[in-house]
Design a protein around this motif. Structure first.
Motif, PDB file in Angstrom:
ATOM      1  N   UNK A 176       0.856  -1.190   0.000  1.00 36.09           N
ATOM      2  CA  UNK A 176       0.000   0.000   0.000  1.00 36.09           C
ATOM      3  C   UNK A 176       0.885   1.231   0.000  1.00 36.09           C
ATOM      4  N   UNK A 177       0.596   2.142  -0.897  1.00 37.82           N
ATOM      5  CA  UNK A 177       1.407   3.357  -1.004  1.00 37.82           C
ATOM      6  C   UNK A 177       0.496   4.585  -0.991  1.00 37.82           C
ATOM      7  N   UNK A 178       0.931   5.610  -0.300  1.00 35.94           N
ATOM      8  CA  UNK A 178       0.202   6.873  -0.292  1.00 35.94           C
ATOM      9  C   UNK A 178       0.674   7.695  -1.482  1.00 35.94           C
ATOM     10  N   UNK A 179      -0.228   7.947  -2.408  1.00 24.95           N
ATOM     11  CA  UNK A 179       0.119   8.603  -3.669  1.00 24.95           C
ATOM     12  C   UNK A 179      -0.920   9.666  -3.989  1.00 24.95           C
ATOM     13  N   UNK A 180      -0.445  10.842  -4.387  1.00 20.13           N
ATOM     14  CA  UNK A 180      -1.329  11.923  -4.841  1.00 20.13           C
ATOM     15  C   UNK A 180      -2.446  12.213  -3.845  1.00 20.13           C
ATOM     16  N   UNK A 181      -2.129  12.163  -2.562  1.00 19.54           N
ATOM     17  CA  UNK A 181      -3.113  12.474  -1.533  1.00 19.54           C
ATOM     18  C   UNK A 181      -4.074  11.352  -1.234  1.00 19.54           C
ATOM     19  N   UNK A 182      -3.850  10.185  -1.790  1.00 21.46           N
ATOM     20  CA  UNK A 182      -4.729   9.038  -1.543  1.00 21.46           C
ATOM     21  C   UNK A 182      -3.926   7.772  -1.324  1.00 21.46           C
ATOM     22  N   UNK A 183      -4.626   6.637  -1.321  1.00 20.97           N
ATOM     23  CA  UNK A 183      -3.965   5.341  -1.144  1.00 20.97           C
ATOM     24  C   UNK A 183      -4.152   4.496  -2.396  1.00 20.97           C
ATOM     25  N   UNK A 184      -3.123   3.708  -2.707  1.00 24.05           N
ATOM     26  CA  UNK A 184      -3.155   2.862  -3.893  1.00 24.05           C
ATOM     27  C   UNK A 184      -2.433   1.553  -3.614  1.00 24.05           C
ATOM     28  N   UNK A 185      -2.957   0.481  -4.193  1.00 28.76           N
ATOM     29  CA  UNK A 185      -2.298  -0.814  -4.106  1.00 28.76           C
ATOM     30  C   UNK A 185      -1.329  -0.910  -5.275  1.00 28.76           C
ATOM     31  N   UNK A 186      -0.034  -1.056  -4.979  1.00 29.71           N
ATOM     32  CA  UNK A 186       0.992  -1.041  -6.020  1.00 29.71           C
ATOM     33  C   UNK A 186       1.913  -2.246  -5.869  1.00 29.71           C
ATOM     34  N   UNK A 187       2.695  -2.505  -6.922  1.00 31.85           N
ATOM     35  CA  UNK A 187       3.678  -3.588  -6.865  1.00 31.85           C
ATOM     36  C   UNK A 187       4.894  -3.126  -6.066  1.00 31.85           C
ATOM     37  N   UNK A 188       5.548  -4.063  -5.420  1.00 33.20           N
ATOM     38  CA  UNK A 188       6.736  -3.736  -4.636  1.00 33.20           C
ATOM     39  C   UNK A 188       7.907  -3.421  -5.561  1.00 33.20           C
ATOM     40  N   UNK A 248      12.035  18.064 -20.585  1.00 34.02           N
ATOM     41  CA  UNK A 248      10.979  19.076 -20.556  1.00 34.02           C
ATOM     42  C   UNK A 248      10.051  18.850 -19.366  1.00 34.02           C
ATOM     43  N   UNK A 249       9.695  17.593 -19.115  1.00 35.35           N
ATOM     44  CA  UNK A 249       8.831  17.275 -17.977  1.00 35.35           C
ATOM     45  C   UNK A 249       9.504  17.651 -16.665  1.00 35.35           C
ATOM     46  N   UNK A 250      10.789  17.410 -16.560  1.00 34.99           N
ATOM     47  CA  UNK A 250      11.520  17.752 -15.338  1.00 34.99           C
ATOM     48  C   UNK A 250      11.500  19.255 -15.095  1.00 34.99           C
ATOM     49  N   UNK A 251      11.689  20.033 -16.152  1.00 32.07           N
ATOM     50  CA  UNK A 251      11.668  21.491 -16.012  1.00 32.07           C
ATOM     51  C   UNK A 251      10.302  21.958 -15.534  1.00 32.07           C
ATOM     52  N   UNK A 252       9.250  21.400 -16.126  1.00 35.22           N
ATOM     53  CA  UNK A 252       7.893  21.788 -15.728  1.00 35.22           C
ATOM     54  C   UNK A 252       7.637  21.416 -14.276  1.00 35.22           C
ATOM     55  N   UNK A 253       8.071  20.207 -13.884  1.00 32.39           N
ATOM     56  CA  UNK A 253       7.820  19.742 -12.519  1.00 32.39           C
ATOM     57  C   UNK A 253       8.465  20.662 -11.486  1.00 32.39           C
ATOM     58  N   UNK A 254       9.687  21.096 -11.745  1.00 28.57           N
ATOM     59  CA  UNK A 254      10.416  21.884 -10.751  1.00 28.57           C
ATOM     60  C   UNK A 254      10.161  23.385 -10.865  1.00 28.57           C
ATOM     61  N   UNK A 305       0.934  12.525 -13.132  1.00 32.27           N
ATOM     62  CA  UNK A 305       2.382  12.643 -12.940  1.00 32.27           C
ATOM     63  C   UNK A 305       2.777  12.135 -11.556  1.00 32.27           C
ATOM     64  N   UNK A 306       2.036  12.556 -10.523  1.00 34.53           N
ATOM     65  CA  UNK A 306       2.332  12.109  -9.166  1.00 34.53           C
ATOM     66  C   UNK A 306       2.227  10.591  -9.063  1.00 34.53           C
ATOM     67  N   UNK A 307       1.177  10.036  -9.669  1.00 29.54           N
ATOM     68  CA  UNK A 307       0.962   8.592  -9.590  1.00 29.54           C
ATOM     69  C   UNK A 307       2.067   7.825 -10.311  1.00 29.54           C
ATOM     70  N   UNK A 308       2.452   8.306 -11.499  1.00 26.89           N
ATOM     71  CA  UNK A 308       3.476   7.608 -12.288  1.00 26.89           C
ATOM     72  C   UNK A 308       4.834   7.603 -11.598  1.00 26.89           C
ATOM     73  N   UNK A 309       5.117   8.665 -10.846  1.00 21.42           N
ATOM     74  CA  UNK A 309       6.421   8.769 -10.193  1.00 21.42           C
ATOM     75  C   UNK A 309       6.354   8.446  -8.704  1.00 21.42           C
TER      76      UNK A 309
END
Length: 214
Positions: free
Chosen positions: A65-77, A102-108, A159-163
């Motif tokens: 179980x991982x806390x992601x994007x303000x919620x909880x998700x069942x993910x692979x280890x 480009x994505x990194x620049x936008x994120x930061x 983006x939050x979920x993917x990373x």
């Protein structure tokens, strides 16, 4: 029939019920939504999620179980990454290095405009922005109140979920780098070069289009 369903539910632990809910949801579920689904208070959900995570770890499960994007998700280890990654061989959706930059620049630097991104990268970013918008990794946040009112871009919950991030606060801190003085633009200087095209999913080379610079 309702009594039978209640009896079967009673045989399941609360952790097992939460596991089923997270598995069925797929995407992260906000804490408030989980509390409503589980018919309990939000602090109870937090405790249940912690108990479920401990249970999966003790059983040697490939899930957690991982806390992601303000919620909880069942993910692979993370330990299963090498095997699970082979799923991507069916459909290759890897980002090219220029698009990831480009994505990194936008994120930061968000919110940030296209001209500001191009100033940092030194190349045009139309293709990268189109790809990131297509994958729902970025979105338009409005327009900057300057001449021309360029579009402001920022990252999304996808983006939050993917990373694997709970919020943007989880992004690593950038090192302090002294700013370089701006170089005056030479008269008649052309726009920066265009970034390479995204590779096609099938592995073939993408078609390049010749564009004239003003």
């Amino acid at each position: 029939m309702k009594e039978n369903e209640a009896g079967r539910q009673a045989e399941l632990s609360r952790e097992a019920t939460l596991e089923a809910v997270l598995f069925a949801a797929g995407n992260p579920l906000p804490l408030a939504s989980l509390a409503a689904i589980m018919d309990c208070e939000e602090p109870d959900v937090v405790e249940l999620a912690r108990d479920l995570q401990a249970k999966l770890t003790s059983e040697g499960s490939g899930l957690t179980v991982q806390r992601v994007a303000g919620g909880y998700q069942l993910v692979t280890r993370p330990e299963t990454y090498a095997t699970v990654e082979r799923l991507s061989q069916v459909t290759d959706r890897h980002l090219s290095a220029p698009t990831m930059e480009t994505l990194s620049i936008i994120a930061f630097k968000q919110p940030i405009t296209k001209p500001e991104i191009e100033q940092l990268r030194g190349v045009r970013v139309e293709r990268a922005l189109a790809k990131l918008l297509e994958l729902d990794l970025i979105c338009e946040l409005g327009r900057k109140q300057v001449i021309g009112r360029p579009i402001l871009y920022g990252t999304t919950a996808t983006f939050l979920r993917c990373f694997g991030l709970d919020s943007l606060d989880d992004l690593p801190q950038l090192p302090d780098v002294p700013e370089q003085p701006e170089q005056p633009e030479q008269p008649g200087q052309a726009d920066g070069p265009e970034e390479p095209a995204e590779p096609s999913p099938g592995g073939g080379s993408a078609q390049h289009e010749n564009e004239q610079h003003e």
